[in-house]
Design a protein around this motif. Structure first.
Motif, PDB file in Angstrom:
ATOM      1  N   SER A 540       0.667  -1.235  -0.051  1.00 55.08           N
ATOM      2  CA  SER A 540       0.069  -0.188   0.166  1.00 55.08           C
ATOM      3  C   SER A 540       0.905   1.399  -0.145  1.00 55.08           C
ATOM      4  CB  SER A 540      -0.882   0.004   1.269  1.00 55.08           C
ATOM      5  OG  SER A 540      -0.130   0.006   2.317  1.00 55.08           O
ATOM      6  N   LEU A 541       2.095   1.144  -0.269  1.00 56.53           N
ATOM      7  CA  LEU A 541       2.827   2.338  -0.126  1.00 56.53           C
ATOM      8  C   LEU A 541       2.928   3.180  -1.486  1.00 56.53           C
ATOM      9  CD1 LEU A 541       6.314   0.802   1.337  1.00 56.53           C
ATOM     10  CD2 LEU A 541       4.617   2.196   2.426  1.00 56.53           C
ATOM     11  N   GLY A 542       2.318   2.628  -2.471  1.00 61.75           N
ATOM     12  CA  GLY A 542       1.803   3.259  -3.437  1.00 61.75           C
ATOM     13  C   GLY A 542       2.333   3.046  -4.887  1.00 61.75           C
ATOM     14  N   GLU A 543       3.549   2.602  -4.661  1.00 59.30           N
ATOM     15  CA  GLU A 543       4.262   2.244  -6.062  1.00 59.30           C
ATOM     16  C   GLU A 543       5.010   0.937  -5.996  1.00 59.30           C
ATOM     17  OE1 GLU A 543       8.421   4.039  -8.350  1.00 59.30           O
ATOM     18  OE2 GLU A 543       7.265   5.652  -7.424  1.00 59.30           O
ATOM     19  N   GLU A 544       4.906   0.196  -6.821  1.00 53.40           N
ATOM     20  CA  GLU A 544       5.470  -1.256  -6.837  1.00 53.40           C
ATOM     21  C   GLU A 544       6.980  -1.344  -6.434  1.00 53.40           C
ATOM     22  OE1 GLU A 544       5.467  -5.446  -9.251  1.00 53.40           O
ATOM     23  OE2 GLU A 544       4.252  -3.728  -9.999  1.00 53.40           O
ATOM     24  N   GLY A 545       7.321  -1.954  -5.454  1.00 55.92           N
ATOM     25  CA  GLY A 545       9.045  -1.922  -5.530  1.00 55.92           C
ATOM     26  C   GLY A 545       9.514  -0.925  -4.622  1.00 55.92           C
ATOM     27  N   ILE A 546       8.774   0.108  -4.202  1.00 54.84           N
ATOM     28  CA  ILE A 546       9.358   1.430  -3.420  1.00 54.84           C
ATOM     29  C   ILE A 546       9.429   0.762  -1.809  1.00 54.84           C
ATOM     30  CG2 ILE A 546       7.040   2.063  -2.871  1.00 54.84           C
ATOM     31  CD1 ILE A 546       8.351   5.148  -2.997  1.00 54.84           C
ATOM     32  N   ASP A 547      10.191   1.097  -1.211  1.00 52.03           N
ATOM     33  CA  ASP A 547      10.495   0.941   0.255  1.00 52.03           C
ATOM     34  C   ASP A 547      10.094   1.948   1.131  1.00 52.03           C
ATOM     35  OD1 ASP A 547      12.518   2.707   0.162  1.00 52.03           O
ATOM     36  OD2 ASP A 547      14.293   1.211   0.366  1.00 52.03           O
ATOM     37  N   LEU A 548       9.887   1.652   2.437  1.00 54.44           N
ATOM     38  CA  LEU A 548       9.440   2.467   3.576  1.00 54.44           C
ATOM     39  C   LEU A 548      10.051   3.917   3.368  1.00 54.44           C
ATOM     40  CD1 LEU A 548       7.024   3.243   5.284  1.00 54.44           C
ATOM     41  CD2 LEU A 548       8.338   1.804   6.959  1.00 54.44           C
ATOM     42  N   PRO A 549      11.534   3.950   3.628  1.00 52.87           N
ATOM     43  CA  PRO A 549      12.481   5.106   3.786  1.00 52.87           C
ATOM     44  C   PRO A 549      11.838   5.901   2.310  1.00 52.87           C
ATOM     45  CG  PRO A 549      13.754   3.528   4.285  1.00 52.87           C
ATOM     46  CD  PRO A 549      12.429   2.808   3.811  1.00 52.87           C
ATOM     47  N   ARG A 550      12.108   5.486   1.086  1.00 55.48           N
ATOM     48  CA  ARG A 550      11.955   6.246  -0.065  1.00 55.48           C
ATOM     49  C   ARG A 550      10.554   6.969   0.131  1.00 55.48           C
ATOM     50  NH1 ARG A 550      13.482   3.557  -5.556  1.00 55.48           N
ATOM     51  NH2 ARG A 550      12.681   1.727  -4.402  1.00 55.48           N
ATOM     52  N   TRP A 551       9.408   6.112   0.416  1.00 57.45           N
ATOM     53  CA  TRP A 551       8.054   6.500   0.580  1.00 57.45           C
ATOM     54  C   TRP A 551       7.599   7.864   1.276  1.00 57.45           C
ATOM     55  CZ3 TRP A 551       4.270   6.516   4.211  1.00 57.45           C
ATOM     56  CH2 TRP A 551       2.790   7.039   4.158  1.00 57.45           C
ATOM     57  N   VAL A 552       8.532   7.521   2.619  1.00 55.86           N
ATOM     58  CA  VAL A 552       8.460   8.766   3.575  1.00 55.86           C
ATOM     59  C   VAL A 552       8.937  10.022   2.908  1.00 55.86           C
ATOM     60  CG1 VAL A 552       9.181   9.560   5.575  1.00 55.86           C
ATOM     61  CG2 VAL A 552       8.085   7.103   5.609  1.00 55.86           C
ATOM     62  N   GLN A 553      10.201   9.589   2.415  1.00 60.89           N
ATOM     63  CA  GLN A 553      10.873  10.798   1.741  1.00 60.89           C
ATOM     64  C   GLN A 553      10.062  11.711   0.740  1.00 60.89           C
ATOM     65  OE1 GLN A 553      14.365   8.806   0.306  1.00 60.89           O
ATOM     66  NE2 GLN A 553      15.428   9.134   2.351  1.00 60.89           N
ATOM     67  N   SER A 554       9.063  10.842  -0.302  1.00 64.59           N
ATOM     68  CA  SER A 554       8.697  11.521  -1.046  1.00 64.59           C
ATOM     69  C   SER A 554       7.404  12.262  -0.662  1.00 64.59           C
ATOM     70  CB  SER A 554       8.140  10.306  -2.274  1.00 64.59           C
ATOM     71  OG  SER A 554       7.418   9.303  -1.502  1.00 64.59           O
ATOM     72  N   VAL A 555       6.926  11.620   0.362  1.00 62.38           N
ATOM     73  CA  VAL A 555       5.504  12.208   0.827  1.00 62.38           C
ATOM     74  C   VAL A 555       5.994  13.688   1.732  1.00 62.38           C
ATOM     75  CG1 VAL A 555       3.843  12.231   2.902  1.00 62.38           C
ATOM     76  CG2 VAL A 555       4.491  10.051   1.180  1.00 62.38           C
ATOM     77  N   VAL A 556       7.047  13.500   2.577  1.00 58.15           N
ATOM     78  CA  VAL A 556       7.791  14.739   2.991  1.00 58.15           C
ATOM     79  C   VAL A 556       8.086  15.741   2.120  1.00 58.15           C
ATOM     80  CG1 VAL A 556       9.675  15.621   4.658  1.00 58.15           C
ATOM     81  CG2 VAL A 556       8.334  13.563   5.189  1.00 58.15           C
ATOM     82  N   ARG A 557       8.568  15.293   0.917  1.00 57.24           N
ATOM     83  CA  ARG A 557       9.264  16.293  -0.081  1.00 57.24           C
ATOM     84  C   ARG A 557       8.192  17.127  -0.687  1.00 57.24           C
ATOM     85  NH1 ARG A 557      10.952  12.861  -3.613  1.00 57.24           N
ATOM     86  NH2 ARG A 557      12.759  12.473  -2.157  1.00 57.24           N
ATOM     87  N   GLU A 558       6.899  16.520  -0.668  1.00 56.70           N
ATOM     88  CA  GLU A 558       5.708  17.305  -1.335  1.00 56.70           C
ATOM     89  C   GLU A 558       4.870  18.091  -0.092  1.00 56.70           C
ATOM     90  OE1 GLU A 558       4.754  17.305  -4.266  1.00 56.70           O
ATOM     91  OE2 GLU A 558       6.401  15.968  -4.913  1.00 56.70           O
ATOM     92  N   GLU A 559       5.376  18.040   1.188  1.00 58.39           N
ATOM     93  CA  GLU A 559       5.229  18.857   2.224  1.00 58.39           C
ATOM     94  C   GLU A 559       3.579  18.038   2.577  1.00 58.39           C
ATOM     95  OE1 GLU A 559       5.141  23.028   1.211  1.00 58.39           O
ATOM     96  OE2 GLU A 559       7.398  22.865   1.367  1.00 58.39           O
ATOM     97  N   TRP A 560       3.499  16.947   2.450  1.00 61.91           N
ATOM     98  CA  TRP A 560       2.459  16.357   2.987  1.00 61.91           C
ATOM     99  C   TRP A 560       2.781  15.415   4.380  1.00 61.91           C
ATOM    100  CZ3 TRP A 560       0.730  13.791  -2.279  1.00 61.91           C
ATOM    101  CH2 TRP A 560       0.431  14.868  -3.153  1.00 61.91           C
ATOM    102  N   THR A 561       3.597  16.108   5.258  1.00 61.81           N
ATOM    103  CA  THR A 561       4.230  15.418   6.493  1.00 61.81           C
ATOM    104  C   THR A 561       2.988  14.729   7.060  1.00 61.81           C
ATOM    105  OG1 THR A 561       5.822  16.926   6.411  1.00 61.81           O
ATOM    106  CG2 THR A 561       5.593  15.606   8.290  1.00 61.81           C
ATOM    107  N   ALA A 562       1.902  15.351   7.225  1.00 63.99           N
ATOM    108  CA  ALA A 562       0.841  14.784   8.235  1.00 63.99           C
ATOM    109  C   ALA A 562       0.406  13.502   7.640  1.00 63.99           C
ATOM    110  CB  ALA A 562      -0.361  15.814   8.116  1.00 63.99           C
ATOM    111  N   GLU A 563       0.473  13.185   6.297  1.00 60.34           N
ATOM    112  CA  GLU A 563      -0.030  12.099   5.622  1.00 60.34           C
ATOM    113  C   GLU A 563       0.932  10.835   5.965  1.00 60.34           C
ATOM    114  OE1 GLU A 563      -2.926  11.802   3.950  1.00 60.34           O
ATOM    115  OE2 GLU A 563      -2.921  13.904   4.109  1.00 60.34           O
ATOM    116  N   VAL A 564       1.953  11.058   6.564  1.00 60.69           N
ATOM    117  CA  VAL A 564       2.936   9.919   6.806  1.00 60.69           C
ATOM    118  C   VAL A 564       2.476   9.312   7.991  1.00 60.69           C
ATOM    119  CG1 VAL A 564       5.307   9.572   7.834  1.00 60.69           C
ATOM    120  CG2 VAL A 564       4.999  11.079   6.053  1.00 60.69           C
ATOM    121  N   PHE A 565       2.046   9.901   9.257  1.00 58.11           N
ATOM    122  CA  PHE A 565       1.902   9.354  10.363  1.00 58.11           C
ATOM    123  C   PHE A 565       0.477   8.121  10.448  1.00 58.11           C
ATOM    124  CE2 PHE A 565       3.774  13.500  11.460  1.00 58.11           C
ATOM    125  CZ  PHE A 565       5.049  12.870  11.673  1.00 58.11           C
ATOM    126  N   ASP A 566       0.672   7.480  11.311  1.00 61.11           N
ATOM    127  CA  ASP A 566      -0.541   6.141  11.252  1.00 61.11           C
ATOM    128  C   ASP A 566      -1.629   6.961  11.760  1.00 61.11           C
ATOM    129  OD1 ASP A 566      -1.953   4.035  11.793  1.00 61.11           O
ATOM    130  OD2 ASP A 566      -0.527   3.060  13.182  1.00 61.11           O
TER     131      ASP A 566
END
Length: 645
Positions: A540-566
């Motif tokens: 469910s990280l959204g992109e096939e093959g992406i790992d958790l650190p890269r997914w978090v980095q991509s979300v934070v880069r788009e300034e959607w930090t709140a979307e990261v948290f459980d």
């Protein structure tokens, strides 16, 4: 007010009574038992310490009486002193197996009326079947095998109506087998004795192996008893037989007598030669067979292999000594490899280095047995590495208690943690009725795991090599311990290829070598798992093959930090700043450049430095040397108040 004070005073008295409770009479009985008997150094029964804390001794929950005494293979030599163990009136389990005890069983054993399990095998006890034992009407398991008992097996065994297992093999019992009709009896063995006669119908349901080695024993399931055996010769009579009356008796000639004698001698010699050939053939057959590996009973059933006492001992005392279960000093357990083989077990999980089982021993103690696979180091290298791991002692590291090494099997024994793993708690069913893992407890888990890992790095000089949420085991106060540590050197210079990819540092994927810095990366992924509620390799990280650190980095880069948290954390007030601070620590740990990652002791300091509320003061204790951990258990605290929907 007065009533409240009285209730408080009574509670204090009750609690203090529990703390200082001591089975004084049982303690003295045990001291009287052990004092005259030589024994191993690890059995250090100190009179100044509570008997409930002695090696091999287990008390009831209130520490008011001794419930179990288990001293297998501790070098006890001599006879059991009378009026010692017989005074343990509340005893349920007694195991003295694999020592060098001799003489008869004391008659005062009949006082152990609550005893359920009695294990006296592999000693040198003698005398007849102990009469005192036939009065223990609550016995479930009785093992007197591999001793020097003799005489008949008494019919009074039928008094033991609760018996499920009776083991009398490898003794000198003689006479006929009594008709033993115990409805609960599931395990029975009288092999290798001097028993004769026919097997009673009540025992015919057991396999032939339960009766072999008794040369004069017959009947189902063994060979049938011969109903045409020759009758005794008739008494001599003065009256000649009718056919010879009135006739002269003729004696055999000397030549005929000599011919009969020679013929009989030749027949006897041929029979003797045939018997010798048969015996030689039987001796050769076992050497051609490869012995099955030593595995716990439930494991053997699962994998289609078998285990036996010969597999454990290797057929000789020397081999048994080489292939023994090795405990580390200061351990809390007192059992042997045979206990593990008899234990019931269930699979906890199959990982990249082996399979873990929960083994429940006969007296109810639970341990975790890890069965390693594909170990490539020599026995000497294995033992040296185990000595390093066995010395690691920290409240946030699951201790290695014992190990076993043979050509076919490598086993590790750990404490069983009843509260399960972080993976199960974090990623279990999220349906209705689930209790979310709140922020305070996530912070407590993060900090205690960091302390345990820092201790491995600093004090133990050990790389964990397999940090993941399923190897983070929880304590009742929601602190955590790390398990499965330091095993990589057993598999050569490279990590097993099927490690969970989501936790591995980028350089490990290339070099297959784990380091302190790769542990820091894996811990950073674990922090992101706590913050996001997502598994590192979750689809469910959204992109096939992406790992958790890269997914978090991509979300934070788009300034959607709140979307990261459980989403489960959105229920709580005033934790946003703390979540962001922990996220920053996690991102530092998962830097792609190893030298840019902080050391674990720095990570501990950073987590402790997060601005916490006063209710979590226990988490912010001083940590000048995080390798030493805290002085005590982290006290439980109240959770943050969730937002009212």
């Amino acid at each position: 007010m007065a009533v409240s004070f009285v209730l408080f005073f009574v509670s204090v008295l009750v609690l203090s009574g529990r703390v200082v409770s001591e089975p004084v009479q049982d303690k003295q009985a045990l001291l009287d038992f052990i004092r005259p008997l030589p024994h191993a150094k690890r059995v250090q029964w100190n009179a100044s310490v509570s008997a409930c804390d002695w090696v091999g001794v287990i008390c009831d929950a209130n520490r008011s009486f001794v419930f179990s005494v288990r001293l297998p293979g501790v070098g006890l030599v001599g006879t059991i002193p009378p009026n010692t163990l017989g005074r343990l009136g509340q005893l349920r389990v007694l195991s003295l197996r694999a020592n060098r005890l001799f003489g008869e069983i004391p008659s005062d054993f009949s006082n152990l009326t609550l005893l359920r399990s009695l294990y006296l095998q592999s000693n040198k006890f003698s005398g007849g079947f102990p009469e005192s034992v036939t009065r223990l009407l609550r016995l479930n398991r009785l093992d007197l095998s591999s001793n020097n008992f003799l005489g008949p097996i008494p019919f009074a065994v039928n008094n033991l109506t609760q018996l499920t297992g009776l083991f009398l093999e490898n003794n000198n019992f003689s006479g006929n087998l009594p008709s033993i009709s115990l409805v609960n009896l599931r395990d029975f063995n009288v092999s290798n004795n001097n028993i004769n006669g026919s097997i009673p119908d009540s025992l015919a349901k057991f396999p032939p192996s339960a009766f072999t080695g008794n040369l004069n024993l017959c009947g189902r399931p063994l060979r049938s008893c011969n109903p045409f055996s020759p009758s005794p010769a008739p008494s001599p009579s003065l009256t000649p037989p009718p056919a010879t009356r009135g006739k002269k008796s003729h004696r055999l000639s000397t030549g005929v007598i000599i011919a009969i004698a020679v013929g009989s001698a030749i027949v006897a010699l041929l029979l003797l030669l045939f018997l010798i050939l048969c015996l030689r053939r039987r001796r050769r057959q076992p050497s051609k067979q490869q012995k099955p590996p030593v595995v716990p009973r439930a494991v053997a059933a699962e994998e289609g292999t078998s285990s036996s006492k010969d597999d454990i001992t290797g057929g000789s005392a020397a081999e048994a000594e080489r292939n023994r279960l090795v405990f580390f000093q200061g351990g809390v357990y007192s059992f042997d490899l045979e206990d593990l083989l008899r234990a019931s077990a269930e699979v906890l999980g199959k990982g990249s280095v082996g399979t873990s089982y929960k083994a429940v021993l006969e007296e109810g103690t639970s341990v975790v047995v890890k069965r390693l696979k594909d170990v490539v180091v020599t026995k000497r290298e294995f033992e040296m590495h185990m000595e390093i791991l066995g010395k690691i002692n920290h409240e946030n590291v699951v201790p290695l208690r014992a190990y076993y090494y043979s050509k076919d099997e490598k086993l590790l024994v750990y404490d069983f943690m009843r509260d399960g793993s972080l993976s199960a708690l974090l990623h279990g069913s999220r349906g209705s009725g689930r209790t979310p893992l709140d922020w305070d407890n996530r912070m407590r888990i993060a900090l205690t795991v960091a302390r345990g890992l820092a201790h491995l790095h600093i004090a133990g000089k050990v790389v964990h090599g397999n940090i993941k949420s399923s190897n983070v085991l929880l304590k009742p106060d929601h602190g955590a311990c790390i398990s499965d540590f330091g095993l990589n050197p057993l598999f050569g210079n490279t990590t097993p290829p099927n490690r969970v990819a989501g936790y591995r540092a980028p350089e490990v994927l290339e070099t297959r070598k784990v380091t302190f810095k790769s542990d820091v990366y894996s811990f950073g992924v674990l922090l992101l798992e706590l913050l996001t509620g997502k598994a590192p390799n979750q689809a469910s990280l959204g992109e096939e093959g992406i790992d958790l650190p890269r997914w978090v980095q991509s979300v934070v880069r788009e300034e959607w930090t709140a979307e990261v948290f459980d989403v489960e954390l959105m229920r709580y007030h005033d934790i946003e700043d703390e979540m962001v601070q922990l996220l920053q620590i996690a991102m530092a740990c998962v830097s792609t450049v190893p030298d840019q990652r902080p050391a674990m002791q720095e990570v501990v300091s950073m987590i402790e430095g997060i601005n916490r509320g006063e209710t979590d003061e226990g988490l912010r204790q001083s940590s000048d040397d995080p390798s030493k951990g805290s002085d005590g258990h982290t006290p439980p605290t109240e959770s943050r108040t969730p937002v009212t929907p």
